[in-house]
Design a protein around this motif. Structure first.
Motif, PDB file in Angstrom:
ATOM      1  N   ALA A   1       9.722   2.364  19.288  1.00 48.41           N
ATOM      2  CA  ALA A   1      10.873   1.983  18.564  1.00 48.41           C
ATOM      3  C   ALA A   1      10.671   2.887  16.985  1.00 48.41           C
ATOM      4  CB  ALA A   1      11.176   0.881  18.398  1.00 48.41           C
ATOM      5  N   LEU A   2       9.259   2.920  16.714  1.00 49.00           N
ATOM      6  CA  LEU A   2       8.979   3.419  15.490  1.00 49.00           C
ATOM      7  C   LEU A   2       9.306   4.985  15.759  1.00 49.00           C
ATOM      8  CD1 LEU A   2       7.823   3.873  12.604  1.00 49.00           C
ATOM      9  CD2 LEU A   2       5.657   3.829  13.583  1.00 49.00           C
ATOM     10  N   HIS A   3       8.770   5.501  16.730  1.00 50.38           N
ATOM     11  CA  HIS A   3       8.791   6.887  17.146  1.00 50.38           C
ATOM     12  C   HIS A   3      10.415   7.463  17.072  1.00 50.38           C
ATOM     13  CE1 HIS A   3       8.407  10.890  18.906  1.00 50.38           C
ATOM     14  NE2 HIS A   3       9.126  10.622  19.797  1.00 50.38           N
TER      15      HIS A   3
ATOM     16  N   GLY B   1       0.874  -1.145  -0.096  1.00 49.60           N
ATOM     17  CA  GLY B   1       0.128   0.190  -0.077  1.00 49.60           C
ATOM     18  C   GLY B   1       0.947   1.059   0.000  1.00 49.60           C
ATOM     19  N   PRO B   2       0.184   2.308  -0.014  1.00 45.87           N
ATOM     20  CA  PRO B   2       0.943   3.669   0.014  1.00 45.87           C
ATOM     21  C   PRO B   2       1.919   3.785   1.453  1.00 45.87           C
ATOM     22  CG  PRO B   2      -1.462   4.000   0.424  1.00 45.87           C
ATOM     23  CD  PRO B   2      -1.198   2.652   0.087  1.00 45.87           C
ATOM     24  N   GLY B   3       2.767   4.535   1.330  1.00 46.34           N
ATOM     25  CA  GLY B   3       3.549   4.916   2.369  1.00 46.34           C
ATOM     26  C   GLY B   3       5.003   4.454   2.424  1.00 46.34           C
ATOM     27  N   TYR B   4       5.299   3.298   1.728  1.00 51.44           N
ATOM     28  CA  TYR B   4       6.590   2.757   1.467  1.00 51.44           C
ATOM     29  C   TYR B   4       7.020   3.721   0.368  1.00 51.44           C
ATOM     30  CZ  TYR B   4       5.001  -1.685   3.505  1.00 51.44           C
ATOM     31  OH  TYR B   4       4.583  -2.608   4.587  1.00 51.44           O
TER      32      TYR B   4
ATOM     33  N   HIS C   1      11.060   4.225   4.617  1.00 49.92           N
ATOM     34  CA  HIS C   1      10.395   2.811   4.009  1.00 49.92           C
ATOM     35  C   HIS C   1      10.138   1.817   5.329  1.00 49.92           C
ATOM     36  CE1 HIS C   1       9.856   0.024   0.691  1.00 49.92           C
ATOM     37  NE2 HIS C   1      10.480  -1.108   1.284  1.00 49.92           N
ATOM     38  N   TYR C   2      11.221   1.888   6.125  1.00 50.63           N
ATOM     39  CA  TYR C   2      11.008   0.750   7.353  1.00 50.63           C
ATOM     40  C   TYR C   2      10.246   1.462   8.299  1.00 50.63           C
ATOM     41  CZ  TYR C   2      14.212  -2.244   5.081  1.00 50.63           C
ATOM     42  OH  TYR C   2      14.808  -2.847   4.184  1.00 50.63           O
TER      43      TYR C   2
ATOM     44  N   ALA D   1       6.823  -0.652   9.823  1.00 52.41           N
ATOM     45  CA  ALA D   1       6.467  -0.722  11.306  1.00 52.41           C
ATOM     46  C   ALA D   1       5.092  -0.264  11.340  1.00 52.41           C
ATOM     47  CB  ALA D   1       7.412  -0.006  12.053  1.00 52.41           C
ATOM     48  N   ARG D   2       4.520   0.741  10.412  1.00 54.88           N
ATOM     49  CA  ARG D   2       3.087   0.936  10.665  1.00 54.88           C
ATOM     50  C   ARG D   2       2.342   0.157  10.327  1.00 54.88           C
ATOM     51  NH1 ARG D   2       5.473   6.410   9.719  1.00 54.88           N
ATOM     52  NH2 ARG D   2       5.457   5.844   7.289  1.00 54.88           N
TER      53      ARG D   2
END
Length: 451
Positions: free
Chosen positions: A402-404, A66-69, A423-424, A428-429
């Motif tokens: 960790a994402l933050h 999906g979008p976001g990558y 991308h990474y 995670a999201r």
């Protein structure tokens, strides 16, 4: 010019190899690819690359994209990139007679590398090392659980009530292994036949848990061996009617780790971590390298613990790191320094069995380079139980934390680039979104009747 595929031509001519699997390690460290007939591989794919859909490097564990990558498969029509085989990774598959496997690097049709590909992420950090006249050597220690059930049975039972392959804690035991030894013996022997150099193998403390350790090598080769081993071990287990799992935390028992051992060498192959003329035997370069690990651990944790389940292992009482510290031969610290002389090295104890080895090792190298470049001072080693010390700074306790840290890290952007960081972060999201929409057994037990 040397024929890099001479072995394959000879094996195919003798009728021993008929197909070649061309595979790329994906974001989870799994192998994705296609089977090619040997003549087609040699005439086309080995020369010009082999097309594969771009979404393979922009999807979650369920193959959802999906979008976001950085790679937007939907908006670009699910086109192809090219997989260029690396002949150094070619090997036969003892568990799949007549088949060889080769790992590949992804490139865009114009020839530019796909920067977010895990193998490319590691290659970029190793190139930074090489620019300083250094080479990384690494080893990974993968633990896994073996069950008496097959993968099909486990799936149909929703992974409930599975029978571990041992009846009790068999850590270092030489007895009580009758339920686990047939499958792990086959894994050990067929991996050696495939070219991996085994060092040790033993049962671990969770029921049904086992660890096989292979000889260290240059960092890229070690990561290639890691994904090859993990993929092959699952296939062998399936053929034996057994299931095995590398997930970091299957239940309340001991988790599955993937400790990463790493050291550096100079251009002439001389180890550079040891210095017997100073107290403690650690060179100044090594001290900076270890200090870099401590400085970067919170920001880079996502590359070592990429899933929701990763953080179930990194909990108090789980005998896995929860804080930021280092120690000499201290297994309660995330950074353990061990060995002496040429064997002096770090053991990074944060990654679990789900870690993508390319990303985890890239994080270790990038953190070490930060320490070297900024000449970070190394604090005193932790001599006591770091797991029980409230003064030790904490690691991220959840994937969201960790994402933050990863997304807001200026250092991550500096050393990995905006594209890789974004991308990474999206990976995670996607993992968090899938988890947050799921209804768990815990919720049913807690609320079905009583709420």
């Amino acid at each position: 010019m040397t024929d890099t595929y001479a072995w394959l031509r000879a094996e195919a001519g003798a009728g021993r190899v008929e197909e070649v699997i061309v595979a790329v390690p994906d974001l989870q460290g799994r192998l994705q690819g296609s089977r090619l007939a040997v003549p087609y591989f040699l005439e086309e794919a080995a020369r010009h690359g082999f097309g594969a859909c771009v979404y393979l490097l922009a999807c979650d564990v369920d193959m959802g994209t999906g979008p976001g990558y950085a790679i937007d498969a939907w908006n670009t029509g699910f086109g192809d990139f090219l997989l260029h085989p690396d002949p150094a990774t070619l090997r036969a598959l003892p568990w799949d007679p007549g088949t060889a496997l080769v790992l590949a690097d992804a490139a865009w049709p114009g020839g530019a590398p796909v920067e977010v590909a895990p193998r490319r992420v590691l290659a970029a950090q190793l190139a930074r090392l090489a620019g300083r006249g250094l080479t990384a050597f690494a080893g990974t220690e993968l633990e896994f659980l073996v069950f008496r059930d097959s993968y099909q049975d486990a799936w149909e039972r929703r992974y409930h009530g599975l029978a571990p392959a041992t009846r009790h804690n068999v850590d270092y035991a030489l007895q009580g292994l009758s339920g686990i030894e047939p499958v792990v013996r086959r894994i050990r022997r067929e991996m050696v036949r495939a070219g991996l150099r085994m060092e040790t193998a033993r049962a671990e403390c969770h029921t049904g848990q086992y660890e096989i350790v292979f000889r260290y090598d240059e960092a890229m080769a070690t990561c290639d061996n890691h994904v090859f081993f993990k993929d092959g071990a699952k296939q062998i287990a399936a053929q034996e009617g057994r299931a095995l799992s590398f997930m970091p935390k299957f239940d309340e028992g001991e988790g599955n780790s993937c400790h990463v051992h790493l050291s550096l060498r100079g251009k002439d192959g001389t180890p550079v971590f040891a210095d017997d003329t100073v107290d403690g035997g650690m060179s100044q370069l090594m001290r900076h390298f270890v200090a870099g690990q401590l400085a970067c651990l919170p920001d880079f944790a996502l590359l070592m613990a990429p899933n929701v389940n990763s953080y179930k292992r990194l909990r108090p009482g789980a005998f896995a790191p929860t804080g930021v510290s280092w120690g000499r031969d201290n297994r309660t610290c995330p950074i353990r320094v061990l060995g002496s002389g040429a064997s002096l090295r770090i053991e990074h104890r944060v990654p679990g069995g789900d870690a993508n080895p390319y990303l985890a090792v890239a994080a270790v190298v990038a953190a070490g380079l930060h320490g070297i470049d900024d000449r970070l001072p190394l604090p005193a080693p932790h001599a006591a139980n770091a797991l029980a010390d409230p003064s030790v700074p904490r690691l991220p306790g959840t994937l969201a934390e960790a994402l933050h840290r990863w997304e807001s890290s200026e250092l991550a952007v500096k050393v990995f680039g905006d594209e890789v960081v974004g991308h990474y972060a999206q990976a995670a999201r996607a993992e968090l979104a899938a988890f947050e929409s799921a209804v768990t057994d815990w919720e049913r037990v807690r609320g079905f009747e009583r709420l």
